[in-house]
Each structure stands twice: as structure tokens, then as C-alpha cells.
Scaffold this motif. Structure first.
Motif, PDB file in Angstrom:
ATOM      1  N   GLN A  75       0.826  -1.212   0.000  1.00  0.00           N
ATOM      2  CA  GLN A  75       0.000   0.000   0.000  1.00  0.00           C
ATOM      3  C   GLN A  75       0.857   1.256   0.000  1.00  0.00           C
ATOM      4  O   GLN A  75       0.511   2.252  -0.638  1.00  0.00           O
ATOM      5  CB  GLN A  75      -0.937  -0.025   1.207  1.00  0.00           C
ATOM      6  CG  GLN A  75      -1.955  -1.155   1.162  1.00  0.00           C
ATOM      7  CD  GLN A  75      -2.793  -1.247   2.420  1.00  0.00           C
ATOM      8  OE1 GLN A  75      -2.694  -0.394   3.294  1.00  0.00           O
ATOM      9  NE2 GLN A  75      -3.601  -2.281   2.528  1.00  0.00           N
ATOM     10  N   LYS A  76       1.973   1.192   0.705  1.00  0.00           N
ATOM     11  CA  LYS A  76       2.870   2.355   0.764  1.00  0.00           C
ATOM     12  C   LYS A  76       3.396   2.699  -0.622  1.00  0.00           C
ATOM     13  O   LYS A  76       3.562   3.889  -0.954  1.00  0.00           O
ATOM     14  CB  LYS A  76       4.026   2.055   1.721  1.00  0.00           C
ATOM     15  CG  LYS A  76       5.071   3.167   1.791  1.00  0.00           C
ATOM     16  CD  LYS A  76       6.198   2.784   2.736  1.00  0.00           C
ATOM     17  CE  LYS A  76       7.275   3.870   2.755  1.00  0.00           C
ATOM     18  NZ  LYS A  76       8.407   3.488   3.646  1.00  0.00           N
ATOM     19  N   TYR A  77       3.645   1.689  -1.448  1.00  0.00           N
ATOM     20  CA  TYR A  77       4.176   1.917  -2.782  1.00  0.00           C
ATOM     21  C   TYR A  77       3.071   2.083  -3.833  1.00  0.00           C
ATOM     22  O   TYR A  77       3.352   2.091  -5.034  1.00  0.00           O
ATOM     23  CB  TYR A  77       5.110   0.768  -3.183  1.00  0.00           C
ATOM     24  CG  TYR A  77       6.496   0.918  -2.580  1.00  0.00           C
ATOM     25  CD1 TYR A  77       7.532   1.480  -3.315  1.00  0.00           C
ATOM     26  CD2 TYR A  77       6.754   0.514  -1.277  1.00  0.00           C
ATOM     27  CE1 TYR A  77       8.796   1.624  -2.766  1.00  0.00           C
ATOM     28  CE2 TYR A  77       8.015   0.652  -0.715  1.00  0.00           C
ATOM     29  CZ  TYR A  77       9.027   1.212  -1.464  1.00  0.00           C
ATOM     30  OH  TYR A  77      10.282   1.363  -0.919  1.00  0.00           O
ATOM     31  N   GLY A  78       1.836   2.211  -3.376  1.00  0.00           N
ATOM     32  CA  GLY A  78       0.733   2.482  -4.297  1.00  0.00           C
ATOM     33  C   GLY A  78       0.357   1.324  -5.188  1.00  0.00           C
ATOM     34  O   GLY A  78      -0.197   1.529  -6.277  1.00  0.00           O
ATOM     35  N   LEU A  79       0.621   0.088  -4.752  1.00  0.00           N
ATOM     36  CA  LEU A  79       0.301  -1.096  -5.552  1.00  0.00           C
ATOM     37  C   LEU A  79      -0.861  -1.856  -4.921  1.00  0.00           C
ATOM     38  O   LEU A  79      -0.810  -3.070  -4.731  1.00  0.00           O
ATOM     39  CB  LEU A  79       1.533  -1.997  -5.671  1.00  0.00           C
ATOM     40  CG  LEU A  79       2.773  -1.325  -6.251  1.00  0.00           C
ATOM     41  CD1 LEU A  79       3.965  -2.274  -6.216  1.00  0.00           C
ATOM     42  CD2 LEU A  79       2.520  -0.840  -7.686  1.00  0.00           C
ATOM     43  N   ARG A  80      -1.930  -1.141  -4.607  1.00  0.00           N
ATOM     44  CA  ARG A  80      -3.040  -1.714  -3.851  1.00  0.00           C
ATOM     45  C   ARG A  80      -3.795  -2.785  -4.618  1.00  0.00           C
ATOM     46  O   ARG A  80      -4.347  -3.709  -4.033  1.00  0.00           O
ATOM     47  CB  ARG A  80      -4.025  -0.612  -3.445  1.00  0.00           C
ATOM     48  CG  ARG A  80      -3.446   0.407  -2.481  1.00  0.00           C
ATOM     49  CD  ARG A  80      -4.394   1.565  -2.296  1.00  0.00           C
ATOM     50  NE  ARG A  80      -3.870   2.540  -1.356  1.00  0.00           N
ATOM     51  CZ  ARG A  80      -4.136   2.563  -0.068  1.00  0.00           C
ATOM     52  NH1 ARG A  80      -4.954   1.651   0.440  1.00  0.00           N
ATOM     53  NH2 ARG A  80      -3.618   3.473   0.725  1.00  0.00           N
ATOM     54  N   SER A  81      -3.913  -2.641  -5.928  1.00  0.00           N
ATOM     55  CA  SER A  81      -4.710  -3.581  -6.725  1.00  0.00           C
ATOM     56  C   SER A  81      -3.939  -4.026  -7.955  1.00  0.00           C
ATOM     57  O   SER A  81      -2.851  -3.521  -8.253  1.00  0.00           O
ATOM     58  CB  SER A  81      -6.032  -2.919  -7.152  1.00  0.00           C
ATOM     59  OG  SER A  81      -5.800  -1.932  -8.138  1.00  0.00           O
ATOM     60  N   LEU A  98      10.596  -0.670  -8.710  1.00  0.00           N
ATOM     61  CA  LEU A  98      10.723  -2.118  -8.565  1.00  0.00           C
ATOM     62  C   LEU A  98      11.841  -2.460  -7.593  1.00  0.00           C
ATOM     63  O   LEU A  98      11.669  -3.311  -6.702  1.00  0.00           O
ATOM     64  CB  LEU A  98      10.987  -2.755  -9.927  1.00  0.00           C
ATOM     65  CG  LEU A  98      11.324  -4.250  -9.908  1.00  0.00           C
ATOM     66  CD1 LEU A  98      10.130  -5.057  -9.404  1.00  0.00           C
ATOM     67  CD2 LEU A  98      11.747  -4.728 -11.298  1.00  0.00           C
ATOM     68  N   LEU A  99      13.005  -1.826  -7.753  1.00  0.00           N
ATOM     69  CA  LEU A  99      14.137  -2.111  -6.869  1.00  0.00           C
ATOM     70  C   LEU A  99      13.824  -1.726  -5.424  1.00  0.00           C
ATOM     71  O   LEU A  99      14.109  -2.484  -4.489  1.00  0.00           O
ATOM     72  CB  LEU A  99      15.373  -1.350  -7.355  1.00  0.00           C
ATOM     73  CG  LEU A  99      15.950  -1.795  -8.709  1.00  0.00           C
ATOM     74  CD1 LEU A  99      17.083  -0.865  -9.132  1.00  0.00           C
ATOM     75  CD2 LEU A  99      16.436  -3.238  -8.637  1.00  0.00           C
ATOM     76  N   ALA A 100      13.217  -0.569  -5.229  1.00  0.00           N
ATOM     77  CA  ALA A 100      12.886  -0.126  -3.880  1.00  0.00           C
ATOM     78  C   ALA A 100      11.821  -1.025  -3.255  1.00  0.00           C
ATOM     79  O   ALA A 100      11.895  -1.371  -2.072  1.00  0.00           O
ATOM     80  CB  ALA A 100      12.400   1.322  -3.905  1.00  0.00           C
ATOM     81  N   PHE A 101      10.842  -1.416  -4.047  1.00  0.00           N
ATOM     82  CA  PHE A 101       9.774  -2.276  -3.543  1.00  0.00           C
ATOM     83  C   PHE A 101      10.305  -3.660  -3.181  1.00  0.00           C
ATOM     84  O   PHE A 101       9.957  -4.220  -2.135  1.00  0.00           O
ATOM     85  CB  PHE A 101       8.668  -2.384  -4.591  1.00  0.00           C
ATOM     86  CG  PHE A 101       7.541  -3.294  -4.200  1.00  0.00           C
ATOM     87  CD1 PHE A 101       6.670  -2.950  -3.170  1.00  0.00           C
ATOM     88  CD2 PHE A 101       7.345  -4.505  -4.850  1.00  0.00           C
ATOM     89  CE1 PHE A 101       5.630  -3.790  -2.802  1.00  0.00           C
ATOM     90  CE2 PHE A 101       6.307  -5.347  -4.497  1.00  0.00           C
ATOM     91  CZ  PHE A 101       5.451  -4.990  -3.461  1.00  0.00           C
ATOM     92  N   ALA A 102      11.161  -4.216  -4.033  1.00  0.00           N
ATOM     93  CA  ALA A 102      11.740  -5.532  -3.755  1.00  0.00           C
ATOM     94  C   ALA A 102      12.548  -5.509  -2.469  1.00  0.00           C
ATOM     95  O   ALA A 102      12.491  -6.443  -1.653  1.00  0.00           O
ATOM     96  CB  ALA A 102      12.600  -5.982  -4.933  1.00  0.00           C
ATOM     97  N   ASN A 103      13.296  -4.451  -2.279  1.00  0.00           N
ATOM     98  CA  ASN A 103      14.084  -4.321  -1.055  1.00  0.00           C
ATOM     99  C   ASN A 103      13.184  -4.190   0.174  1.00  0.00           C
ATOM    100  O   ASN A 103      13.472  -4.756   1.230  1.00  0.00           O
ATOM    101  CB  ASN A 103      15.012  -3.105  -1.165  1.00  0.00           C
ATOM    102  CG  ASN A 103      15.885  -2.945   0.066  1.00  0.00           C
ATOM    103  OD1 ASN A 103      16.746  -3.785   0.354  1.00  0.00           O
ATOM    104  ND2 ASN A 103      15.679  -1.861   0.801  1.00  0.00           N
TER     105      ASN A 103
END
Length: 397
Positions: free
Chosen positions: A286-292, A334-339
Motif C-alpha cells: 500500500q505504501k508503494y501504491g500497488l493496492r490492486s 521495482l528495486l525499492a519495492f523488492a528491497n
């Protein structure tokens, strides 16, 4: 006919008609609006994806065919039998109650069987009338609501007699209630609350496990936007887990639950994401705006767009091209989210790709053709979203 009989029939008609008025109003005005809300959102291409994902054996291939199928599955004629049963039940019980009240001294009558029955019916009548008016206001009446109203009237009698066996003293209060008043108050509670009370009460002397199993509610509540009342409405339609919601038919679920079609779509899409991440990871999602799945597909398409350019350059022996600003931003995200979710980049990319390319996500995607980020994608959606040969053939008919 005597004046008393005329008075009884007129009063019966008035009492019996009140709960039927909001249902009739919905069928005349609300039902066409709900149909338009759903049918107008579906293009011929999205209907092809819908058929492929949810009802592959259906015959409709365009908006006109889908509209006819909608009438067959959810049309107003399906309300005929439930409305008839509710009207008969209302008229019969109303006639009995009105006749008794007009022929007895209500204030001086003892709390016998008839008085407890009438008060129980009055409580149930108050609840179903309020519930149907409220649902008509929200434009979400379905046939099961009418059937439940009839059931509520029927179970109010035995439940009223059962509640009369309990003490009339409210725990922790100095107020004393008569058995008739207690039957009326309990009758005014929602049907689900009454049934839970019956199960829990019977479980004590019978030593049964009356746990109503709230696992489904707790699971669905973890999805952003779903509250307890919404989760309970999904559960009423057989959707008790995140996986069931992720792969539920959004059109059927919207009609059966009475909830807005767009809201059901986004709930299903968010449930798809929840399947791949645990509770702690969902906070990061949710923090990264990938809710759906919609947001994830937007990100994934940007990543795929650069992958395609890089592969083409490699095939020609050319140096790796520079990504556009949007593609570069997607790679950084992508890199920040994966981390943040403590996964390697390849695993994270695999999960995002599974969500983005799921047929259910593709169907929802077609419902939102103007998603943010599409400006960086090819002008024609077909370039990135090519239907299967079967669907493509159907869409060209």
C-alpha cells in the motif's frame, strides 16, 4: 360487510403494503439504473474477456447479447415469486394481528400467546420495513433480501414464544421488561443477530460449539476498503476467503450483494494482490501504491515495455537503449519495492507479472482504459493485450 370488517381489511392492506412499496419502487426505477450501471461499462472487448474468464459456455459475444443474458439471469421476473410470498405472508399476519387488536382491549389484555405473537411480528415487521426502505434508498435490493424478509416474519413467531421463557430483567439495569416487550425488542434486531443469539443460547444447555466462525470476516477485513458489514455481505454470497473474492464473478457478485459494480471490481482486484503478500508485506504494498492489480499492471507494463526495447536492441547487436523517464521510474520503484518486501528483484518481478497477467486482472484492466501510465504504452491496447484466438474470433463476428 360490517364496518368492523371493512376497517380490518383497510388496515390490513395499509400495514401489508408498507414493506412492498420500497421493493416496487426499486423494481420500477432502481433496477434499470443498476443494469445500465453495469452493462454500459462493458465494451465488446471487455465482454469477450469476461466471458472467457467467468462464463465460457455462454453465447453472448457483444454488449447486446450480454444485456439479454443479464435480463435472463437477473431480470425483474425473478422477483415475482419472492414478492408474492412476501405479500401473502404480510397480508395473512397483518389480518390476524389487526383483527385481534381491534377485537380486544389491548391495554387490559393479559400477556397470552396472541399478544406475544403480535409483538414478535411487530418487531420483525419494523425491521423488514426499515431494511427494505434503506436498501431501496441505496438501490441494492436483490431477490434474497425479499426472501429473507419473508423468513424473518415466519421465524418471529417461534422466536417470540422462545424468548418469553427468558427473564424480563435486563442484565445490569433496573429496568424490567415484560415478555411481550422483550419479544418486540428482540424482533427488531437484524436477522443475522437473532440467529446468532439463538445458536449461542442453545449451545449452553446442549453443550454444542456455537462458534459462528468469524474467520471469513477477519480474512476479508485485511483487504483495504472492506469493513465488517461489507465482509458479511460478501460472506452471505458464499465469498468467505481472499482467494474466493479474487476469482469471484464481479457482475454476479455485484448483483447478488447489491453493492456498486465498480467497488466490487476494485475489491476483487485488491484481493488478487493480497493472495501473494502477507499482512506485513501488504503495508508495504500500500505504501508503494500497488493496492490492486490495476496499479501493478501499470507498473509491469512499463517494465515489459523496456524489456522489449532491450531485447530488440540485443538482437540487432546494438547497445542497451536508455529507458524513458517513466520506464526509469518504474525500474527504481521495482528495486525499492523488492528491497522493502525483502525479496530479490527476480522474485518480486515474477510475483508482479503473475498478478498483472492474470485473466481476472486483464478483465478489470479493460474496465479502466484510462489508467495512469498508459500514455507510455502503445496507443492501441490490443498491442499489449491480445485476446486469445477464440475471443478474438468472437469479437470480430
Amino acid at each position: 360487510m360490517s364496518n368492523m370488517q371493512n376497517t380490518t381489511l383497510i388496515a390490513t392492506g395499509i400495514v401489508a403494503s408498507l414493506p412492498l412499496i420500497p421493493v416496487g419502487h426499486y423494481l420500477c426505477f432502481g433496477w434499470p439504473v443498476r443494469k445500465l450501471q453495469i452493462v454500459s461499462r462493458l465494451s465488446n472487448q471487455s465482454i469477450g474477456y469476461y466471458r472467457m474468464a467467468f462464463c465460457p459456455e455462454s453465447e453472448f459475444v457483444d454488449n447486446v447479447g450480454f444485456s439479454k443474458d443479464y435480463d435472463r439471469r437477473y431480470g425483474r421476473p425473478l422477483f415475482l415469486v419472492p414478492m408474492l410470498l412476501l405479500a401473502i405472508t404480510l397480508f395473512a399476519f397483518s389480518y390476524y394481528c389487526v383483527s385481534w387488536v381491534l377485537s380486544h382491549d389491548w391495554a387490559g389484555a393479559q400477556e397470552g400467546t396472541a399478544k406475544i405473537a403480535i409483538l414478535s411480528l411487530a418487531g420483525a415487521y419494523m425491521w423488514i420495513t426499515y431494511d427494505l426502505i434503506f436498501r431501496a434508498r441505496q438501490n441494492d435490493i436483490v431477490t434474497s433480501d425479499v426472501n429473507r424478509a419473508t423468513l424473518r416474519l415466519l421465524i418471529s413467531l417461534p422466536f417470540g414464544f422462545a424468548i418469553s421463557a427468558f427473564s424480563g430483567v435486563v442484565t445490569g439495569s433496573t429496568v424490567t421488561l415484560s415478555t411481550g416487550a422483550l419479544a418486540f425488542f428482540v424482533g427488531a434486531f437484524p436477522t443475522d443477530t437473532v440467529l446468532k443469539f439463538m445458536r449461542r443460547t442453545a449451545a449452553i444447555p446442549l453443550k454444542l460449539d456455537a462458534d459462528t466462525s468469524e474467520d471469513g470476516v477477519q480474512q476479508l477485513k485485511k483487504i483495504d476498503g472492506i469493513t465488517v458489514p461489507i465482509a458479511e455481505r460478501f460472506i452471505d454470497e458464499g465469498v468467505k476467503t481472499v482467494a474466493q473474492l479474487a476469482y469471484a464473478d464481479p457482475v454476479a457478485l455485484s448483483i447478488r450483494s447489491g453493492m456498486d459494480f465498480s467497488f466490487v471490481l476494485i475489491c476483487c482486484s485488491r484481493a488478487m494482490v493480497k493472495m501473494y503478500f502477507d499482512d506485513d508485506q501488504m503495508k508495504i504494498v500500500q505504501k508503494y501504491g500497488l493496492r490492486s492489480g490495476l496499479e501493478i499492471k501499470t507498473l509491469n507494463d512499463l517494465l515489459l515495455g523496456y524489456d522489449e526495447l532491450r531485447d530488440q536492441a540485443a538482437a540487432k547487436g546494438e547497445p542497451e537503449p536508455a529507458p524513458t523517464s517513466s520506464q526509469a521510474a518504474a525500474q527504481r520503484q521495482l528495486l525499492a519495492f523488492a528491497n522493502a518486501v525483502t525479496l530479490d528483484t527476480d522474485s518480486t518481478r515474477f510475483v508482479l507479472d503473475q498478478i498483472a497477467e492474470d485473466p481476472y486482472t486483464r478483465f478489470v484492466w479493460w474496465m479502466w482504459p484510462d489508467m495512469p501510465g498508459l500514455a507510455d504504452l502503445p496507443d492501441e491496447p490490443e498491442a499489449t493485450e491480445t485476446p486469445s484466438p477464440v475471443v478474438a474470433a468472437e469479437l470480430t463476428q
